[in-house]
Design a protein around this motif. Sequence first.
Motif, PDB file in Angstrom:
ATOM      1  N   LYS A  70      22.042   0.264 -12.604  1.00  0.00           N
ATOM      2  CA  LYS A  70      20.653   0.216 -12.153  1.00  0.00           C
ATOM      3  C   LYS A  70      20.309  -1.251 -11.895  1.00  0.00           C
ATOM      4  O   LYS A  70      20.242  -2.055 -12.820  1.00  0.00           O
ATOM      5  N   GLU A  89      11.975   7.067 -12.233  1.00  0.00           N
ATOM      6  CA  GLU A  89      13.230   7.280 -12.952  1.00  0.00           C
ATOM      7  C   GLU A  89      13.091   8.420 -13.961  1.00  0.00           C
ATOM      8  O   GLU A  89      13.975   9.278 -14.079  1.00  0.00           O
ATOM      9  N   ALA A  90      11.973   8.446 -14.689  1.00  0.00           N
ATOM     10  CA  ALA A  90      11.754   9.498 -15.680  1.00  0.00           C
ATOM     11  C   ALA A  90      11.626  10.870 -15.008  1.00  0.00           C
ATOM     12  O   ALA A  90      12.168  11.865 -15.509  1.00  0.00           O
ATOM     13  N   ALA A 131      14.955  12.213 -13.959  1.00  0.00           N
ATOM     14  CA  ALA A 131      15.798  12.610 -15.098  1.00  0.00           C
ATOM     15  C   ALA A 131      15.464  14.017 -15.575  1.00  0.00           C
ATOM     16  O   ALA A 131      16.243  14.609 -16.319  1.00  0.00           O
TER      17      ALA A 131
END
Length: 187
Positions: free
Chosen positions: A2, A182-183, A186
Motif C-alpha cells: 500500500k 480501504e475499510a 475490506a
Amino acid sequence: MKLVILDRDGTINSDSDDFVKTPEEWLPLPGALEAIARLSHAGWHVVIASNQSGLGRGLFDVGTLNAMHAKMLKMLALQGGRMDAVFYCPHTAEDNCQCRKPKPGLFEQIGLRFGVPLKGVPTVGDSLRDVQAGAAAGCEPHLVLTGKSEKYRGLPPPQDLPPGTLVHQDLSAFADFILVREAELAL
C-alpha cells in the motif's frame, strides 16, 4: 504494498512564494502530520515527491534541505508516523528535466525504487502540476485545497484537472477518504 505519494510544500507544510528555505520556515499545515501518522498506522508506505527548485536557484543547499526533512521526520515521529522516502527534483523549469513535475519522472523513480506498478497508487498535491505528474505516471490523482489550491475553496475545482481527480479540503480529509475506502473494500 500500500503506497501513497504526497507532495510536500502546500500539501504537508505551509508554502511560500519566496520558497521554504530553512528548517525554521518549514511549518506543518494543521492536521497534516497527524494524517500521515494515521496512514502509517494503517500500513501505508508514505513517500514524498517534491519539486525543490530552490536548490537549482541557489536559495538553499542540500544540507539545508536535509535539515528541513529531518525536522519534518522528527515532528512526524512525535505523532507516531513515518515517511518511507523523500524524492525531490532539484532543477528549475529552464533545465527541462524529466523529474520536475508536471513530468512524471519522480513518480517513475518511486515505482522503480519500491518495485511496484504505479497504476492506481493514490497521489495528492496542492497544484495542477502535482496531479498532472501523478496522472501521467498512472497514479490516482487527488487535489487538496491547501497551498496553491486554497483559492478554490468554495468554488468549482479547476477545469483542467486530469480526469478522475478527486478533491479534498486538506490532507486530513484525503487520509479520511483513503482509510474509509480501504475499510469499505475490506468488507
